[in-house]
Design a protein around this motif. Structure first.
Motif, PDB file in Angstrom:
ATOM      1  N   ASP A   1       0.866  -1.179   0.000  1.00  0.00           N
ATOM      2  CA  ASP A   1       0.000   0.000   0.000  1.00  0.00           C
ATOM      3  C   ASP A   1       0.903   1.229   0.000  1.00  0.00           C
ATOM      4  O   ASP A   1       1.870   1.287   0.779  1.00  0.00           O
ATOM      5  CB  ASP A   1      -0.880   0.026   1.257  1.00  0.00           C
TER       6      ASP A   1
ATOM      7  N   VAL B   1      -6.617   7.808  -6.508  1.00  0.00           N
ATOM      8  CA  VAL B   1      -6.286   6.497  -6.020  1.00  0.00           C
ATOM      9  C   VAL B   1      -6.528   5.467  -7.127  1.00  0.00           C
ATOM     10  O   VAL B   1      -7.484   5.579  -7.892  1.00  0.00           O
ATOM     11  CB  VAL B   1      -7.105   6.172  -4.745  1.00  0.00           C
TER      12      VAL B   1
ATOM     13  N   PRO C   1      -7.556   1.915  -7.263  1.00  0.00           N
ATOM     14  CA  PRO C   1      -7.963   0.793  -6.413  1.00  0.00           C
ATOM     15  C   PRO C   1      -7.488  -0.548  -6.991  1.00  0.00           C
ATOM     16  O   PRO C   1      -7.121  -0.636  -8.165  1.00  0.00           O
ATOM     17  CB  PRO C   1      -9.483   0.885  -6.417  1.00  0.00           C
TER      18      PRO C   1
ATOM     19  N   LYS D   1      -2.269   7.316  -5.314  1.00  0.00           N
ATOM     20  CA  LYS D   1      -2.353   6.366  -4.210  1.00  0.00           C
ATOM     21  C   LYS D   1      -2.668   4.978  -4.775  1.00  0.00           C
ATOM     22  O   LYS D   1      -3.466   4.848  -5.729  1.00  0.00           O
ATOM     23  CB  LYS D   1      -3.455   6.794  -3.239  1.00  0.00           C
TER      24      LYS D   1
ATOM     25  N   MET E   1      -3.177   0.589  -3.757  1.00  0.00           N
ATOM     26  CA  MET E   1      -3.264  -0.470  -2.761  1.00  0.00           C
ATOM     27  C   MET E   1      -2.469  -1.687  -3.249  1.00  0.00           C
ATOM     28  O   MET E   1      -2.282  -1.881  -4.449  1.00  0.00           O
ATOM     29  CB  MET E   1      -4.722  -0.903  -2.558  1.00  0.00           C
ATOM     30  N   THR E   2      -2.077  -2.507  -2.321  1.00  0.00           N
ATOM     31  CA  THR E   2      -1.350  -3.734  -2.660  1.00  0.00           C
ATOM     32  C   THR E   2      -2.121  -4.509  -3.729  1.00  0.00           C
ATOM     33  O   THR E   2      -3.326  -4.713  -3.594  1.00  0.00           O
ATOM     34  CB  THR E   2      -1.192  -4.619  -1.415  1.00  0.00           C
TER      35      THR E   2
ATOM     36  N   GLU F   1       4.234   3.844   4.694  1.00  0.00           N
ATOM     37  CA  GLU F   1       4.985   4.080   5.932  1.00  0.00           C
ATOM     38  C   GLU F   1       6.106   5.098   5.734  1.00  0.00           C
ATOM     39  O   GLU F   1       6.641   5.627   6.703  1.00  0.00           O
ATOM     40  CB  GLU F   1       5.610   2.771   6.437  1.00  0.00           C
TER      41      GLU F   1
END
Lengths: 396, 396
Positions: free
Chosen positions: A59, A80, A82, A98, A100-101, A116
């Motif tokens: 992510d 994003v 998705p 953005k 996501m995995t 992170e």
């Protein structure tokens, strides 16, 4: 008395009879959910790359490595991507998207900045550290390129193989049909499991024992029958069996008594019935009826189960891709006697690396056999084995 | 960052959640033919003696040892006791009765003269050698006396146990119901096996992989579902699952992304979702819904399969009486790096007593995992293992 056939000679004869039939089994298509433990008859090949598209390993934010080289740096986030992105997305230079995995990495991006390593800020996201080109990006085909064999033919299908087949977009796999085994128990004194006993009657053990031994060895028990000592009834059961089975196993009816129905029916059809130099064991036979191999075991449940284990288990397991059960050498915990001229398979229990004989040699000791987990293999020429001597042990 | 939960801590948490439920499974009666591999919930006891009556161990002649003491001697034969003798027969002093293996030994007889030790003559049969009292006679109860436990409770039923139960006159056995496992795979980008893929879509692997892992560990896969990232759909699937299962396993939807449906639905119900210090692994969770334990695995197929193997396989196998899969120590064939602070389970192949890492750490390497047969267990604090160093290996 004529020389008795040895165990190895009889095993070779059965292998020659049964092996080609088991090898001829056709394949069938089964859904993945029904394929566990089956043996692939064809390789499973992926037509597309795996993963099918370039995707994010974390992510975070899809970025260009050039844009985050001078981190810390704040970049605008355009939205994003998705995981279910249905269309290609393009990353504008100097921006972030953005992600996501598992989601597609947008065109123009060449790395993922893990969430992170970022901090949200007014006007965008602060990338705290530089990220190398290609970092946290899984390339299409990095697990398998199109045309890759993801499961080789002849694989016994474990969950991980079904996983690879599913990933490759396959819903069904071609597997070898299981060997179909029919069990024909015989004996006028034998009644089905659970039936009340009259004097002189016993419960059938061979039907359940031999069919479950077959299933345990990877086969399918397609027919289990019990016939009295009546040649016409046995003949009918035999015809039903050879119509549906790849292998027919009979129990009983092959010794020297006066009511030996299996011998009576099969010898005119060319059966070979002879005394095998083994204990338990005694007379056993082989035949071929309408092209289907018939293996005739003794009627005594312990003899039948031991003979199945010695002669048929290795062939069935090999046919379905199960690993062979290998004999092990270990010290004997208590001395034993053995009849000279017969190879004895005495029941034993393995404990702390030694094998303890259990129950004695009597082939009526069915309960004692239930408590055993191995057969102690005592060669023909040996009539005594001392405590501590090394013996060969076949796990049950 | 908060300290991540260790593998051992999470394993203990799952065991505490799942163990009591698995232990509570009720028993069911199944016919012997369906009981192979099941675990007996009660002992199987024989009500009568085994064998049920005194019977002949050989084809031959029932005799009195006193009458054949001065062999060779010719004695008259009064007929034959067939194996199916339905009434008691009495042997007259000084006479013989022909008897087949397994037939009742007539009253008055105390030994069997094997047919091989006789010769037919006018007026009877010549007994060639003396025979001891009791020779070749199997006494009633010599295998098991009435009331004997022929199969102890908690036995995983092998063919030999079914044989003993059949001999004891039992047609059905009480076995523990298999653990019922439901698998809920999630992911908007995930489509069922074999379905065509649009851009950004992948095939579901977790449904097949986790359900077959459950079956391999002795459970029954009662429900396999795949829901998109829609909380209402997942909630419905979850309710269906807890209605039929002893254990619900979810895959995906528990990480830090924006579309984490499992977390969204389960956290309000008290789920505990946290980062586990393992690779592959990441965030995982536990919950209890209407009393049914729910174990939440990562969505990545390699992470999910490894997590199932590490956390759930031991509990399921123990619950059904399968032996534990024990780790083995062996030398590493090629050096490897591992992330410090995470316990890594790297896929490997065992060959010639050493383990070779395969496919790298990427948790998208499903095909590479299919080629592995073991997990190399690299402790949290280790970041490098040299060639030849001993590692702990968990067989797949």
């Amino acid at each position: 008395m004529a020389r008795r056939r040895t165990v190895d000679e009889h095993a070779a004869r059965i292998a020659a009879l049964v092996g080609p039939t088991l090898a001829r089994r056709e394949s069938e298509q089964v859904p993945l959910a029904a394929a566990l433990g089956r043996v692939a008859s064809e390789p499973v090949v992926t037509s597309g790359p795996l993963p099918p598209f370039r995707n994010a390993q974390m992510d975070g934010y899809a970025a260009r490595a050039d844009d985050v080289r001078r981190a810390p740096v704040v970049l605008p986030v355009d939205g994003v991507v998705p995981a279910a992105a249905s269309e290609g997305t393009v990353l504008q230079p100097g921006h972030l998207l953005k992600v996501m995995t598992g989601a597609p990495v947008p065109d123009g991006a060449d790395c993922i900045v893990p969430v992170e390593q970022t901090a949200e800020e007014d006007g965008g996201v602060r990338v705290l550290r530089t990220v190398e080109r290609g970092a946290f990006v899984r390339d299409a085909g990095s697990d398998a390129l199109p045309g890759t064999v993801v499961v080789p033919a002849h694989t016994r299908l474990a969950p991980r193989h079904l996983a690879a087949a599913a990933a490759a977009g396959v819903a069904e796999v071609a597997v070898r049909r299981r060997p179909r085994v029919a069990v024909l128990a015989t004996g006028a004194e034998v009644v089905p499991p659970g039936a009340p006993l009259a004097l002189g009657q016993i419960h059938d053990v061979n039907g359940v024992a031999l069919s479950s031994l077959a299933v345990e060895a990877g086969a399918e028990a397609v027919l289990v029958d019990l016939t009295p000592d009546d040649p016409a009834a046995f003949e009918q059961a035999l015809q039903r069996a050879v119509a549906v089975a790849d292998l027919v196993v009979t129990a009983g009816g092959v010794s020297k008594g006066d009511f030996e129905v299996v011998r009576q029916v099969l010898e005119p059809l060319g059966a070979d019935v002879t005394e095998i130099a083994m204990q338990p064991g005694g007379p056993q036979g082989t035949a071929s009826v309408r092209g289907v191999p018939v293996v005739c075991l003794p009627g005594n449940p312990v003899s039948a189960a031991v003979s199945f284990t010695v002669f048929l288990r290795p062939l069935l397991r090999a046919a379905v891709g199960l690993p062979p059960v290998l004999p092990q050498s270990m010290p004997l915990a208590a001395a034993l006697h053995s009849p000279k001229g017969k190879r004895q398979w005495l029941r034993g229990v393995v404990k702390d690396g030694t094998v303890h004989p259990v129950g004695g040699p009597g082939s009526h000791l069915i309960v004692a056999m239930a408590g055993a987990d191995a057969l102690i293999d005592v060669p023909e020429e040996v009539d005594f084995v001392a405590t501590g001597d090394t013996v060969s042990v076949l796990p049950l």
